[in-house]
Design a protein around this motif. Structure first.
Motif, PDB file in Angstrom:
ATOM      1  N   UNK A 301       0.810  -1.230   0.000  1.00  0.00           N
ATOM      2  CA  UNK A 301       0.000   0.000   0.000  1.00  0.00           C
ATOM      3  C   UNK A 301       0.839   1.275   0.000  1.00  0.00           C
ATOM      4  N   UNK A 302       1.994   1.235   0.662  1.00  0.00           N
ATOM      5  CA  UNK A 302       2.859   2.408   0.649  1.00  0.00           C
ATOM      6  C   UNK A 302       3.426   2.646  -0.747  1.00  0.00           C
ATOM      7  N   UNK A 303       3.726   1.566  -1.450  1.00  0.00           N
ATOM      8  CA  UNK A 303       4.166   1.704  -2.837  1.00  0.00           C
ATOM      9  C   UNK A 303       3.077   2.285  -3.717  1.00  0.00           C
ATOM     10  N   UNK A 304       1.839   1.854  -3.474  1.00  0.00           N
ATOM     11  CA  UNK A 304       0.698   2.407  -4.222  1.00  0.00           C
ATOM     12  C   UNK A 304       0.547   3.895  -3.942  1.00  0.00           C
ATOM     13  N   UNK A 305       0.764   4.294  -2.671  1.00  0.00           N
ATOM     14  CA  UNK A 305       0.697   5.714  -2.310  1.00  0.00           C
ATOM     15  C   UNK A 305       1.719   6.529  -3.096  1.00  0.00           C
ATOM     16  N   UNK A 306       2.937   6.013  -3.206  1.00  0.00           N
ATOM     17  CA  UNK A 306       3.982   6.724  -3.947  1.00  0.00           C
ATOM     18  C   UNK A 306       3.607   6.856  -5.420  1.00  0.00           C
ATOM     19  N   UNK A 307       3.088   5.789  -6.010  1.00  0.00           N
ATOM     20  CA  UNK A 307       2.682   5.824  -7.414  1.00  0.00           C
ATOM     21  C   UNK A 307       1.542   6.820  -7.617  1.00  0.00           C
ATOM     22  N   UNK A 308       0.549   6.787  -6.710  1.00  0.00           N
ATOM     23  CA  UNK A 308      -0.590   7.705  -6.811  1.00  0.00           C
ATOM     24  C   UNK A 308      -0.145   9.155  -6.677  1.00  0.00           C
ATOM     25  N   UNK A 309       0.823   9.392  -5.799  1.00  0.00           N
ATOM     26  CA  UNK A 309       1.342  10.756  -5.640  1.00  0.00           C
ATOM     27  C   UNK A 309       2.011  11.225  -6.920  1.00  0.00           C
ATOM     28  N   UNK A 310       2.807  10.340  -7.519  1.00  0.00           N
ATOM     29  CA  UNK A 310       3.503  10.702  -8.755  1.00  0.00           C
ATOM     30  C   UNK A 310       2.521  10.996  -9.889  1.00  0.00           C
ATOM     31  N   UNK A 311       1.396  10.246  -9.928  1.00  0.00           N
ATOM     32  CA  UNK A 311       0.436  10.398 -11.025  1.00  0.00           C
ATOM     33  C   UNK A 311      -0.543  11.552 -10.814  1.00  0.00           C
ATOM     34  N   UNK A 312      -1.055  11.691  -9.586  1.00  0.00           N
ATOM     35  CA  UNK A 312      -2.162  12.621  -9.349  1.00  0.00           C
ATOM     36  C   UNK A 312      -1.789  13.837  -8.493  1.00  0.00           C
ATOM     37  N   UNK A 313      -0.657  13.784  -7.824  1.00  0.00           N
ATOM     38  CA  UNK A 313      -0.217  14.943  -7.029  1.00  0.00           C
ATOM     39  C   UNK A 313       1.289  15.079  -7.149  1.00  0.00           C
ATOM     40  N   UNK A 314       1.779  15.335  -8.382  1.00  0.00           N
ATOM     41  CA  UNK A 314       3.226  15.359  -8.608  1.00  0.00           C
ATOM     42  C   UNK A 314       3.969  16.425  -7.811  1.00  0.00           C
ATOM     43  N   UNK A 315       3.256  17.450  -7.364  1.00  0.00           N
ATOM     44  CA  UNK A 315       3.893  18.475  -6.530  1.00  0.00           C
ATOM     45  C   UNK A 315       3.798  18.168  -5.047  1.00  0.00           C
ATOM     46  N   UNK A 316       3.214  17.026  -4.698  1.00  0.00           N
ATOM     47  CA  UNK A 316       3.158  16.603  -3.316  1.00  0.00           C
ATOM     48  C   UNK A 316       1.866  16.983  -2.614  1.00  0.00           C
ATOM     49  N   UNK A 317       1.662  16.355  -1.437  1.00  0.00           N
ATOM     50  CA  UNK A 317       0.446  16.600  -0.675  1.00  0.00           C
ATOM     51  C   UNK A 317       0.389  18.010  -0.122  1.00  0.00           C
ATOM     52  N   UNK A 318       1.543  18.587   0.220  1.00  0.00           N
ATOM     53  CA  UNK A 318       1.562  19.958   0.734  1.00  0.00           C
ATOM     54  C   UNK A 318       1.085  20.946  -0.319  1.00  0.00           C
ATOM     55  N   UNK A 319       1.329  20.640  -1.593  1.00  0.00           N
ATOM     56  CA  UNK A 319       0.893  21.519  -2.669  1.00  0.00           C
ATOM     57  C   UNK A 319      -0.627  21.556  -2.764  1.00  0.00           C
ATOM     58  N   UNK A 320      -1.291  20.441  -2.432  1.00  0.00           N
ATOM     59  CA  UNK A 320      -2.750  20.423  -2.452  1.00  0.00           C
ATOM     60  C   UNK A 320      -3.311  21.382  -1.414  1.00  0.00           C
ATOM     61  N   UNK A 321      -2.679  21.433  -0.239  1.00  0.00           N
ATOM     62  CA  UNK A 321      -3.110  22.367   0.797  1.00  0.00           C
ATOM     63  C   UNK A 321      -2.862  23.803   0.364  1.00  0.00           C
ATOM     64  N   UNK A 322      -1.738  24.052  -0.306  1.00  0.00           N
ATOM     65  CA  UNK A 322      -1.444  25.402  -0.803  1.00  0.00           C
ATOM     66  C   UNK A 322      -2.483  25.849  -1.811  1.00  0.00           C
ATOM     67  N   UNK A 323      -2.901  24.918  -2.679  1.00  0.00           N
ATOM     68  CA  UNK A 323      -3.890  25.242  -3.699  1.00  0.00           C
ATOM     69  C   UNK A 323      -5.218  25.627  -3.067  1.00  0.00           C
ATOM     70  N   UNK A 324      -5.636  24.883  -2.049  1.00  0.00           N
ATOM     71  CA  UNK A 324      -6.890  25.198  -1.370  1.00  0.00           C
ATOM     72  C   UNK A 324      -6.808  26.542  -0.655  1.00  0.00           C
ATOM     73  N   UNK A 325      -5.626  26.835  -0.086  1.00  0.00           N
ATOM     74  CA  UNK A 325      -5.443  28.114   0.601  1.00  0.00           C
ATOM     75  C   UNK A 325      -5.542  29.268  -0.367  1.00  0.00           C
TER      76      UNK A 325
END
Length: 330
Positions: A301-325
């Motif tokens: 599952x951790x490997x899946x998380x890394x793949x999902x991040x690369x595909x759907x959040x290439x700038x990282x999870x922190x970038x998603x929070x920045x976008x919402x802000x």
């Protein structure tokens, strides 16, 4: 600040300062109250777990400082963590009892090593830089494996934790937790200020266009070496805090796989984002803890998380929070 440097400030620097301070302050208060809540609920084990997350977040933030903002992909950062941890052991055996002295010396030892490694590694670029930092870390790993006086491959247990003084009981888990929280918060605040400074902007400029920065007269090598040394010192502090909290050190702390895990944490959190390191470390360690309790195949599952991040959040999870802000400020 000159226009040339302003263009290299982090994207999240566009968020109004008062808005950017609300969430970290609220999180700091919540973390400060956590030991009280955990003790009341009989979940004392998680005080040590969250303390470990804080320390690893500090190590990940130091790596993000040189990798995300400076473009220096170091595959040996865990080596500095290990040196900081073993400095606690060596100094404790030598009779040092003050945690503040031991932690400061651990930072100095890691900084000195980082300066030496950086002075050599930074003369190369790209994959050669990655391989040289990896080589140095693996050499350290095998050196400490061979030190039988400190347990060798089996590691070494500290008989006593260094003392905090000031009436603070280091054996009281919530007290040590609050001291670690204060140190981590202070260093993360400093890193946040550093990335928003001219120094941070210059590092980002070197990362994006080193030739241009040289043409503008910036001492590229010295700036990179200073950043590398500072990151090593912070990683050494993280190692010292881990050794103090766990009362145990092992060469496995500086194995290349630990450096790779730190890189994965930074990528998941957000490469070059101010809070990318801490966010990635918290998400990775929390998921790892939950998955280990439920399955023996927790790596998948951790490997899946890394793949999902690369595909759907290439700038990282922190970038998603920045976008919402940013959307909230419009």
């Amino acid at each position: 600040m000159s226009a040339s440097l302003t263009s290299y400030l982090p994207e999240d620097s566009a968020v109004p300062p008062w808005r950017g301070a609300v969430l970290p302050l609220a999180l700091l208060v919540a973390l400060a109250l956590f030991p009280l809540v955990a003790s009341a609920l009989g979940l004392d084990f998680y005080i040590g777990f969250v303390r470990r997350v804080l320390v690893v977040a500090l190590a990940a933030a130091s790596l993000n400082f040189i990798m995300g903002f400076g473009g220096m992909v170091a595959l040996g950062h865990a080596g500095f963590v290990g040196v900081g941890a073993y400095a606690v052991v060596v100094l404790s055996d030598a009779g040092a009892t003050s945690a503040w002295v031991v932690w400061g010396a651990a930072m100095a030892a890691a900084a000195l090593l980082a300066a030496l490694v950086g002075a050599i590694s930074l003369r190369t670029k790209g994959v050669y830089f990655i391989m040289i930092t990896l080589a140095f870390a693996q050499m350290l790993y095998f050196v400490f494996v061979s030190l039988r006086s400190y347990g060798g491959d089996d590691g070494y247990s500290l008989p006593l934790r260094p003392t905090l003084g000031l009436g603070l009981d280091v054996m009281h888990e919530p007290t040590l937790y609050w001291v670690v929280l204060a140190l981590v918060a202070l260093v993360l605040w400093w890193l946040d200020r550093a990335t928003a400074s001219r120094f941070g902007a210059a590092l980002a400029g070197i990362r994006d266009n080193e030739t241009r920065m040289r043409a503008l007269g910036y001492p590229v090598y010295l700036l990179q070496l200073a950043a590398f040394t500072l990151a090593g010192a912070i990683a050494g502090l993280a190692g010292a805090l881990l050794a103090t909290g766990n009362s145990f050190v092992s060469p496995s702390m500086m194995h290349w796989t630990q450096s790779a895990t730190l890189i994965v944490m930074v990528v998941i959190g957000g490469l070059g984002r101010r809070w990318g390191g801490p966010v990635g470390a918290a998400v990775w360690l929390a998921l790892e803890e939950v998955l280990k309790l439920n399955t023996d195949y927790w790596h998948m599952p951790l490997g899946v998380l890394l793949i999902a991040t690369a595909l759907y959040a290439p700038k990282g999870l922190a970038a998603l929070a920045d976008l919402r802000t940013r959307r909230a400020t419009r």
